[in-house]
Design a protein around this motif. Structure first.
Motif, PDB file in Angstrom:
ATOM      1  N   CYS A  25      38.458  18.192  -0.758  1.00 18.18           N
ATOM      2  CA  CYS A  25      38.807  19.212  -1.757  1.00 18.18           C
ATOM      3  C   CYS A  25      37.544  19.711  -2.457  1.00 18.18           C
ATOM      4  N   PRO A  26      37.353  21.033  -2.511  1.00 14.34           N
ATOM      5  CA  PRO A  26      36.144  21.538  -3.175  1.00 14.34           C
ATOM      6  C   PRO A  26      36.199  21.437  -4.701  1.00 14.34           C
ATOM      7  N   THR A  27      37.384  21.149  -5.265  1.00 17.77           N
ATOM      8  CA  THR A  27      37.469  21.083  -6.724  1.00 17.77           C
ATOM      9  C   THR A  27      37.653  19.667  -7.246  1.00 17.77           C
ATOM     10  N   CYS A  28      37.954  18.702  -6.365  1.00 18.07           N
ATOM     11  CA  CYS A  28      38.102  17.317  -6.828  1.00 18.07           C
ATOM     12  C   CYS A  28      36.731  16.819  -7.275  1.00 18.07           C
ATOM     13  N   PHE A  29      36.691  16.210  -8.438  1.00 17.83           N
ATOM     14  CA  PHE A  29      35.392  15.931  -9.050  1.00 17.83           C
ATOM     15  C   PHE A  29      35.190  14.479  -9.452  1.00 17.83           C
ATOM     16  N   CYS A  30      36.143  13.595  -9.171  1.00 15.76           N
ATOM     17  CA  CYS A  30      36.062  12.226  -9.690  1.00 15.76           C
ATOM     18  C   CYS A  30      34.961  11.416  -9.013  1.00 15.76           C
ATOM     19  N   PHE A  31      34.381  10.543  -9.787  1.00 18.08           N
ATOM     20  CA  PHE A  31      33.396   9.643  -9.184  1.00 18.08           C
ATOM     21  C   PHE A  31      33.512   8.241  -9.761  1.00 18.08           C
ATOM     22  N   ASP A  32      32.968   7.305  -9.000  1.00 16.89           N
ATOM     23  CA  ASP A  32      32.874   5.912  -9.379  1.00 16.89           C
ATOM     24  C   ASP A  32      31.405   5.650  -9.701  1.00 16.89           C
ATOM     25  N   MET A  33      31.118   4.605 -10.437  1.00 16.39           N
ATOM     26  CA  MET A  33      29.719   4.214 -10.660  1.00 16.39           C
ATOM     27  C   MET A  33      29.571   2.766 -10.236  1.00 16.39           C
ATOM     28  N   LEU A  34      28.541   2.498  -9.437  1.00 25.08           N
ATOM     29  CA  LEU A  34      28.389   1.168  -8.859  1.00 25.08           C
ATOM     30  C   LEU A  34      26.941   0.717  -8.922  1.00 25.08           C
ATOM     31  N   ASP A  35      26.768  -0.588  -9.036  1.00 23.84           N
ATOM     32  CA  ASP A  35      25.432  -1.180  -8.979  1.00 23.84           C
ATOM     33  C   ASP A  35      25.232  -1.807  -7.613  1.00 23.84           C
ATOM     34  N   GLU A  36      24.070  -1.592  -7.035  1.00 26.81           N
ATOM     35  CA  GLU A  36      23.752  -2.185  -5.741  1.00 26.81           C
ATOM     36  C   GLU A  36      22.501  -3.039  -5.916  1.00 26.81           C
ATOM     37  N   GLY A  37      22.638  -4.328  -5.750  1.00 27.14           N
ATOM     38  CA  GLY A  37      21.493  -5.229  -5.923  1.00 27.14           C
ATOM     39  C   GLY A  37      21.661  -6.067  -7.176  1.00 27.14           C
ATOM     40  N   GLU A  38      21.506  -7.369  -7.041  1.00 28.69           N
ATOM     41  CA  GLU A  38      21.828  -8.268  -8.157  1.00 28.69           C
ATOM     42  C   GLU A  38      20.717  -8.277  -9.217  1.00 28.69           C
ATOM     43  N   LYS A  39      19.498  -8.620  -8.820  1.00 29.14           N
ATOM     44  CA  LYS A  39      18.403  -8.714  -9.800  1.00 29.14           C
ATOM     45  C   LYS A  39      17.700  -7.372  -9.954  1.00 29.14           C
ATOM     46  N   GLU A  40      17.483  -6.732  -8.834  1.00 29.23           N
ATOM     47  CA  GLU A  40      16.963  -5.368  -8.886  1.00 29.23           C
ATOM     48  C   GLU A  40      17.715  -4.506  -7.899  1.00 29.23           C
ATOM     49  N   GLY A  41      17.771  -3.244  -8.219  1.00 26.35           N
ATOM     50  CA  GLY A  41      18.547  -2.368  -7.355  1.00 26.35           C
ATOM     51  C   GLY A  41      18.743  -1.025  -8.009  1.00 26.35           C
ATOM     52  N   PHE A  42      19.841  -0.401  -7.670  1.00 22.45           N
ATOM     53  CA  PHE A  42      20.074   0.921  -8.238  1.00 22.45           C
ATOM     54  C   PHE A  42      21.536   1.091  -8.617  1.00 22.45           C
ATOM     55  N   ARG A  43      21.732   1.935  -9.601  1.00 27.06           N
ATOM     56  CA  ARG A  43      23.080   2.313 -10.008  1.00 27.06           C
ATOM     57  C   ARG A  43      23.328   3.708  -9.450  1.00 27.06           C
ATOM     58  N   TYR A  44      24.425   3.864  -8.754  1.00 25.20           N
ATOM     59  CA  TYR A  44      24.703   5.173  -8.174  1.00 25.20           C
ATOM     60  C   TYR A  44      26.129   5.578  -8.476  1.00 25.20           C
ATOM     61  N   ARG A  45      26.354   6.874  -8.323  1.00 21.10           N
ATOM     62  CA  ARG A  45      27.729   7.315  -8.416  1.00 21.10           C
ATOM     63  C   ARG A  45      28.171   7.805  -7.054  1.00 21.10           C
ATOM     64  N   ALA A  46      29.444   7.662  -6.784  1.00 23.38           N
ATOM     65  CA  ALA A  46      29.991   7.992  -5.476  1.00 23.38           C
ATOM     66  C   ALA A  46      31.345   8.643  -5.680  1.00 23.38           C
ATOM     67  N   TRP A  47      31.627   9.625  -4.868  1.00 25.41           N
ATOM     68  CA  TRP A  47      32.944  10.252  -4.956  1.00 25.41           C
ATOM     69  C   TRP A  47      34.018   9.172  -4.977  1.00 25.41           C
ATOM     70  N   ASP A  48      35.024   9.440  -5.771  1.00 30.72           N
ATOM     71  CA  ASP A  48      36.130   8.506  -5.865  1.00 30.72           C
ATOM     72  C   ASP A  48      37.405   9.312  -5.659  1.00 30.72           C
TER      73      ASP A  48
END
Lengths: 317, 279
Positions: free
Chosen positions: A225-248
């Protein structure tokens, strides 16, 4: 309006590349880099252009000892050959991401993305007309192209589009009557956009359980859907890593599952129902807009054969 | 005002150091209250009812309502150990650093309540946002009418802020504790929170009631208040939904057209009664 004889998209793409834009054009699946495109097919891409403004996955911050900001994506991009419905959809995403607290990731991409749409060839799944759109609607575009035979008619829509066009050689002013280049299309599918009262009445109707039987909660409808806009936020990596958002997707059970195990939309039919109510009622209440542009992707690619136009017709019964 | 709150990018957490940890409840449903100090920034302005997203990097972020009143120093969060983020939070020690985003959300309109009687009705960990309110009322005592605190949990061991509440009783405040099942040496009410409420019969006149707790406790308490003559316009609650962005974008916490993180978490009951979806 201007007219151009010859391959305008090529001329425009090369001009934009010379001005440090990365230029993307449609292939059947998605938009790909101009340099890699063999041809520029008409019709809808399977994925909409929303991934250029709200990528499916996007790193927000990196963390280790403390956090590190990820620079905003300021690359200049041009999308050429966008369908009018996708361009309109961007104006709806704007209402989420630019109103209220500004989303800097979206906003930066939006500022740096040029949208050049072109008249489309609707397929059997399309129903944009139900929302006052046509294959020639310019809303959300910076520049609009109408291809007719060897000629391209060019409409500057925004001042930004105008500025870019002013630097292109070979454009001729034309006072051609627009109605002579616009082709009417008969849409086989349609919905009634004034369905809010009916939706309010049908919330507890048994129909939602029946309709959702074929749904596999895969979320394809919401991802495409071109108008669906929801996202999740997730952390990848325990001690170091990155926080990203991903379509949900509101079709996923985890979307509303709370850690207490309470889930306000535990059942599949509640989640499926939510998609129609969100697009045709809740966003009308909060943003004054139906969050559907009639692109038909959710119908075309649903593995369960669920058809939003049939469902909304049933709501009206 | 600087700080934290004026950071341009609302997704960037700012640094906060844990300066105190109090174990409120032990066992399978452990609750700890963390006191944190914002590291960079002079002030952190908020109102009772607002919340923050607390980051434990590597695990994620969760929304917690601020548990203390802005009239008191630093920030407190009471955390029930239940998921990925909260389990990790419970392992942290004084001196450890967490990320904070906020304060977010619509607060309780405590200024509009001046001159009125305040009734808080809480169950379990749901007492957290109410604590911010009653501390605020206590610290501005002359501006408000009578304060009544009704609070209960399953057992006496599940009561959060128990010592503090018993202190208030000893100071003469109107605090009414309850536990669901009888225990030896329990000198307060035995029964559910709504039962205690029905027994106490608070007077609706010039009174605002605020309910927070498990969904079932909220709905029965609301019914009891209505039976006692409270109108929906006099009753507030604070809602919870699974949240991610906390700033009205990601869509997760929506109840129909409202974002709990932005349009709530505080709602007046007449704003909720027309909803199709059950809250």
């Amino acid at each position: 309006m201007f007219v151009y004889e010859g391959e305008f998209i090529k001329t425009l793409a090369e001009k934009l590349i010379s001005e440090d834009y990365r230029v993307y054009v449609p292939d059947s699946r998605s938009f790909i880099e101009y340099e890699k495109a063999k041809d520029i097919p008409k019709g809808k891409t399977r994925k909409s252009i929303k991934e250029f403004l709200l990528p499916q996955n996007e790193v927000l911050i990196r963390y280790g000892k403390w956090i590190e900001e990820v620079p905003l994506d300021r690359e200049k991009r041009a999308l050429i050959g966008v369908n009018p419905c996708d361009a309109k959809a961007v104006t709806l995403l704007d209402k989420i991401y630019l109103e209220g607290l500004m989303d800097p990731y979206y906003q930066t991409r939006r500022e740096n993305t040029l949208i050049v749409s072109r008249n489309c060839e609707p397929n059997n799944y399309c129903f944009c007309e139900s929302f006052g759109l046509t294959p020639f609607s310019t809303e959300g575009s910076d520049i609009f192209l109408i291809e007719k035979g060897e000629r391209t008619y060019i409409i500057p829509v925004t001042s930004r589009g105008e500025k870019i066009l002013s630097s292109i050689d070979g454009l001729m002013n034309t006072d051609v009557d627009e109605s002579s280049i616009i082709v009417q299309h008969n849409f086989s599918r349609k919905v009634n956009p004034d369905i809010q009262d009916e939706l309010r009445k049908k919330f507890d109707d048994e129909m939602w359980k029946r309709i959702s039987l074929n749904c596999i909660s895969c979320g394809t409808c919401t991802f495409l859907c071109p108008t669906c806009f929801c996202f999740d936020m997730l952390d990848e990596g325990e001690k170091e890593g990155f926080r990203y958002r991903a379509w949900d997707s509101c079709q996923f059970p985890l979307y509303t599952l709370e850690s207490s195990s309470h889930n306000p939309r535990r059942e599949k039919w509640q989640r499926l129902r939510n998609r129609f109510y969100d697009k045709f009622l809740y966003t009308v209440e909060s943003k004054g807009e139906i969050f559907c542009v009639g692109c038909g992707r959710c119908i075309e690619f649903c593995p369960g054969g669920i058809d939003i136009t049939e469902i909304l017709a049933e709501v009206e019964k | 005002m600087i700080s934290a709150q004026s950071i341009q990018n609302p997704y960037l957490p700012f640094k906060a150091e844990i300066i105190d940890i109090k174990q409120e409840v032990k066992g399978a449903r452990a609750i700890k209250t963390f006191k944190v100090k914002v590291v960079d920034g002079e002030r952190f302005d908020y109102q009772p009812g607002q919340g923050c997203l607390v980051s434990v990097f590597g695990r994620g972020e969760s929304w917690f309502t601020i548990a203390n009143s802005p009239t008191r120093p630093d920030l407190e969060f009471s955390v029930l150990k239940t998921g990925k983020v909260t389990t990790k939070l419970h392992e942290l020690n004084v001196g450890d650093v967490v990320g904070l985003r906020g304060p977010h959300g619509r607060p309780f309109p405590v200024d509009d309540w001046r001159g009125m009687n305040i009734l808080t009705v809480g169950g379990g960990i749901g007492q957290t946002p109410l604590r911010s309110v009653y501390q605020y009322i206590i610290d501005n005592y002359n501006d408000y009418g009578d304060l009544t605190i009704v609070y209960g949990a399953r057992t006496s061991r599940d009561l959060v802020y128990k010592d503090e509440l018993i202190d208030l009783i000893n100071q003469g405040y109107s605090v009414h504790l309850s536990i669901d099942i009888p225990e030896e040496s329990w000198e307060y009410f035995v029964g559910y929170v709504p039962d205690n409420l029905r027994r106490l019969k608070p007077n609706p006149e010039n009174t605002v009631a605020i309910i927070c707790g498990p969904p079932i406790m909220i709905s029965i308490s609301l019914k009891v208040l209505k039976d006692l003559g409270f109108k929906e316009e006099q009753v507030y609650t604070t809602l919870e939904r699974r949240m991610k962005c906390g700033i009205g974008k990601c869509g997760r916490c929506r109840i129909e057209s409202k974002y709990v993180c932005r349009d709530g978490p505080v709602f007046r009951y007449d704003e909720l009664s027309g909803l199709l979806e059950k809250t």
